[in-house]
Motif scaffolding. Structure first.
Motif, PDB file in Angstrom:
ATOM      1  N   THR A 189       0.846  -1.206   0.000  1.00 19.98           N
ATOM      2  CA  THR A 189       0.000   0.000   0.000  1.00 19.98           C
ATOM      3  C   THR A 189       0.877   1.251   0.000  1.00 19.98           C
ATOM      4  N   PRO A 190       0.650   2.155  -0.969  1.00 18.28           N
ATOM      5  CA  PRO A 190       1.516   3.339  -1.044  1.00 18.28           C
ATOM      6  C   PRO A 190       1.271   4.338   0.097  1.00 18.28           C
ATOM      7  N   VAL A 191       2.307   5.036   0.463  1.00 17.67           N
ATOM      8  CA  VAL A 191       2.253   5.980   1.585  1.00 17.67           C
ATOM      9  C   VAL A 191       1.178   7.068   1.413  1.00 17.67           C
ATOM     10  N   PRO A 192       0.950   7.618   0.194  1.00 23.58           N
ATOM     11  CA  PRO A 192      -0.066   8.678   0.079  1.00 23.58           C
ATOM     12  C   PRO A 192      -1.462   8.270   0.568  1.00 23.58           C
ATOM     13  N   VAL A 193      -1.746   6.973   0.628  1.00 23.67           N
ATOM     14  CA  VAL A 193      -3.031   6.502   1.170  1.00 23.67           C
ATOM     15  C   VAL A 193      -3.224   7.029   2.603  1.00 23.67           C
ATOM     16  N   LEU A 194      -2.120   7.229   3.310  1.00 21.60           N
ATOM     17  CA  LEU A 194      -2.198   7.678   4.702  1.00 21.60           C
ATOM     18  C   LEU A 194      -2.650   9.126   4.835  1.00 21.60           C
ATOM     19  N   GLU A 195      -2.565   9.888   3.721  1.00 20.36           N
ATOM     20  CA  GLU A 195      -2.853  11.322   3.816  1.00 20.36           C
ATOM     21  C   GLU A 195      -4.264  11.609   4.330  1.00 20.36           C
ATOM     22  N   THR A 196      -5.199  10.722   4.010  1.00 20.29           N
ATOM     23  CA  THR A 196      -6.591  10.890   4.468  1.00 20.29           C
ATOM     24  C   THR A 196      -6.703  10.772   5.988  1.00 20.29           C
ATOM     25  N   TYR A 197      -5.806  10.030   6.591  1.00 14.93           N
ATOM     26  CA  TYR A 197      -5.973   9.652   8.002  1.00 14.93           C
ATOM     27  C   TYR A 197      -4.965  10.303   8.953  1.00 14.93           C
ATOM     28  N   ILE A 198      -3.911  10.875   8.393  1.00 11.24           N
ATOM     29  CA  ILE A 198      -2.753  11.214   9.229  1.00 11.24           C
ATOM     30  C   ILE A 198      -3.073  12.186  10.360  1.00 11.24           C
ATOM     31  N   GLU A 199      -3.943  13.167  10.091  1.00 10.36           N
ATOM     32  CA  GLU A 199      -4.245  14.147  11.151  1.00 10.36           C
ATOM     33  C   GLU A 199      -5.002  13.511  12.320  1.00 10.36           C
ATOM     34  N   MET A 200      -5.784  12.491  12.015  1.00 10.03           N
ATOM     35  CA  MET A 200      -6.587  11.883  13.072  1.00 10.03           C
ATOM     36  C   MET A 200      -5.821  10.800  13.852  1.00 10.03           C
ATOM     37  N   ALA A 201      -4.738  10.312  13.267  1.00  9.85           N
ATOM     38  CA  ALA A 201      -4.045   9.158  13.843  1.00  9.85           C
ATOM     39  C   ALA A 201      -3.119   9.532  15.004  1.00  9.85           C
ATOM     40  N   ASP A 202      -3.118   8.683  16.036  1.00  4.80           N
ATOM     41  CA  ASP A 202      -2.138   8.801  17.111  1.00  4.80           C
ATOM     42  C   ASP A 202      -0.934   7.925  16.812  1.00  4.80           C
ATOM     43  N   LEU A 203      -1.115   6.998  15.861  1.00  7.40           N
ATOM     44  CA  LEU A 203      -0.045   6.046  15.531  1.00  7.40           C
ATOM     45  C   LEU A 203      -0.221   5.590  14.084  1.00  7.40           C
ATOM     46  N   VAL A 204       0.893   5.488  13.372  1.00  5.88           N
ATOM     47  CA  VAL A 204       0.876   4.845  12.047  1.00  5.88           C
ATOM     48  C   VAL A 204       1.670   3.549  12.188  1.00  5.88           C
ATOM     49  N   LEU A 205       1.065   2.452  11.721  1.00 10.71           N
ATOM     50  CA  LEU A 205       1.737   1.144  11.771  1.00 10.71           C
ATOM     51  C   LEU A 205       2.114   0.727  10.353  1.00 10.71           C
ATOM     52  N   VAL A 206       3.412   0.664  10.103  1.00  6.51           N
ATOM     53  CA  VAL A 206       3.900   0.219   8.794  1.00  6.51           C
ATOM     54  C   VAL A 206       4.211  -1.273   8.892  1.00  6.51           C
ATOM     55  N   MET A 207       3.480  -2.087   8.132  1.00  4.10           N
ATOM     56  CA  MET A 207       3.748  -3.530   8.124  1.00  4.10           C
ATOM     57  C   MET A 207       5.042  -3.792   7.351  1.00  4.10           C
ATOM     58  N   THR A 208       5.935  -4.539   7.987  1.00  2.76           N
ATOM     59  CA  THR A 208       7.218  -4.838   7.344  1.00  2.76           C
ATOM     60  C   THR A 208       7.275  -6.301   6.890  1.00  2.76           C
ATOM     61  N   VAL A 209       6.107  -6.986   7.002  1.00  5.39           N
ATOM     62  CA  VAL A 209       5.872  -8.303   6.376  1.00  5.39           C
ATOM     63  C   VAL A 209       4.415  -8.273   5.921  1.00  5.39           C
ATOM     64  N   GLU A 210       3.997  -9.266   5.124  1.00  2.90           N
ATOM     65  CA  GLU A 210       2.567  -9.391   4.818  1.00  2.90           C
ATOM     66  C   GLU A 210       1.853  -9.800   6.093  1.00  2.90           C
ATOM     67  N   PRO A 211       0.819  -9.062   6.509  1.00  5.81           N
ATOM     68  CA  PRO A 211       0.166  -9.440   7.759  1.00  5.81           C
ATOM     69  C   PRO A 211      -0.466 -10.824   7.691  1.00  5.81           C
ATOM     70  N   GLY A 212      -0.506 -11.505   8.821  1.00  2.00           N
ATOM     71  CA  GLY A 212      -1.154 -12.822   8.892  1.00  2.00           C
ATOM     72  C   GLY A 212      -0.420 -13.819   9.764  1.00  2.00           C
ATOM     73  N   PHE A 213       0.895 -13.731   9.797  1.00  2.00           N
ATOM     74  CA  PHE A 213       1.660 -14.742  10.529  1.00  2.00           C
ATOM     75  C   PHE A 213       2.878 -14.123  11.209  1.00  2.00           C
ATOM     76  N   GLY A 214       3.230 -14.678  12.360  1.00  2.00           N
ATOM     77  CA  GLY A 214       4.478 -14.300  13.006  1.00  2.00           C
ATOM     78  C   GLY A 214       5.629 -15.047  12.359  1.00  2.00           C
ATOM     79  N   GLY A 215       6.844 -14.645  12.685  1.00  2.00           N
ATOM     80  CA  GLY A 215       8.026 -15.387  12.272  1.00  2.00           C
ATOM     81  C   GLY A 215       8.439 -15.225  10.817  1.00  2.00           C
ATOM     82  N   GLN A 216       7.938 -14.193  10.120  1.00  2.00           N
ATOM     83  CA  GLN A 216       8.343 -13.983   8.725  1.00  2.00           C
ATOM     84  C   GLN A 216       9.574 -13.080   8.648  1.00  2.00           C
ATOM     85  N   LYS A 217      10.142 -13.034   7.442  1.00  2.00           N
ATOM     86  CA  LYS A 217      11.365 -12.251   7.224  1.00  2.00           C
ATOM     87  C   LYS A 217      11.010 -10.792   6.902  1.00  2.00           C
TER      88      LYS A 217
END
Ligand code: DX5
Ligand code: ZN
Length: 217
Positions: free
Chosen positions: A118-146
């Motif tokens: 998901t590209p970063v500009p998608v966050l522009e709609t939400y950034i002012e309302m957010a207390d936290l941005v979570l950037v997934m550094t693996v495909e979500p779904g499972f622990g233990g990935q690279k």
């Protein structure tokens, strides 16, 4: 300050009390909710959150990997979550904004997360309302990935957006964070490190947390 959020997805659920005690030196407890639709895995939900709430005083950082989180976001907030994070890909922007506003109305902090593609500009709609941005550094779904190395540039880009539009917002990373990758994330601007296997996979939890926190130094 760098914060560490052990993900209990990697904990031993037969001994949840002991597992939570072993990570008392952390900053948040990360709680991954998966619905088998938004991600190809099912984890746990409300009854377990209630148990976890009773077993730790640490803030609960709930990561909703579910379709249409507006259905449940306020309930998780009311059950004792301190931060509730929803995925930008999980509904239409209007509904995501409403879910975030429900979380805030419950008196809790809200987060917005993006998957690796998901590209970063998608966050522009939400950034002012957010207390936290979570950037997934693996495909979500499972622990233990690279860790996906290309995410370092994305973290930098999100950090710029945060600095421009909402400097108080936290920047969290999740997936494949360990002693080798934590430093890359911190150098790129992350201040909250989610860690599942690299904490619960170690005997000495306190040391693992300390090492992660010091990775950027
Ligand atoms: C993955 C979850 C993560 C997971 C991280 O979809 O969001 O929080 O528990 O596990 P590790 O740290 O093992 O990659
Ligand atoms: Zn997570």
């Amino acid at each position: 300050m760098i914060k560490v959020a052990p993900s209990i997805l990697s904990a031993d659920f037969g001994h949840l009390d002991r597992e939570l005690q072993s990570v008392e030196s952390a900053d948040y407890i990360h709680f991954d909710v998966m619905d088998g639709i938004f991600v190809p895995n099912i984890s746990f939900g409300m009854p377990i959150l209630k148990c976890v709430r009773k077993l730790t005083k640490l803030p609960l950082d709930v990561h909703l990997m579910i379709e249409k989180p507006i259905r449940y976001a306020a309930e998780f907030a009311d059950l004792g979550a301190d931060i509730v994070t929803v995925h930008a890909e999980s509904d239409e922007p209007k509904e995501i904004l409403k879910a975030m506003s429900d979380i805030k109305s419950a008196g809790k902090r809200c987060g917005i997360s993006i998957k690796p593609a998901t590209p970063v500009p998608v966050l522009e709609t939400y950034i002012e309302m957010a207390d936290l941005v979570l950037v997934m550094t693996v495909e979500p779904g499972f622990g233990g990935q690279k860790f996906i190395a290309e995410m370092a540039d994305k973290i930098r880009c999100v950090k710029r957006l945060i600095d421009e539009r909402n400097p108080e917002c936290e920047l969290e990373v999740d997936g494949g964070i360990n002693g080798n990758t934590a430093g890359i994330c911190i150098d790129s601007g992350a201040n909250v490190l989610v860690a599942g296997s690299s904490v619960f996979g170690e005997e000495l939890r306190e040391r693992a947390i300390l090492e992660l926190r010091r990775s950027g130094v």
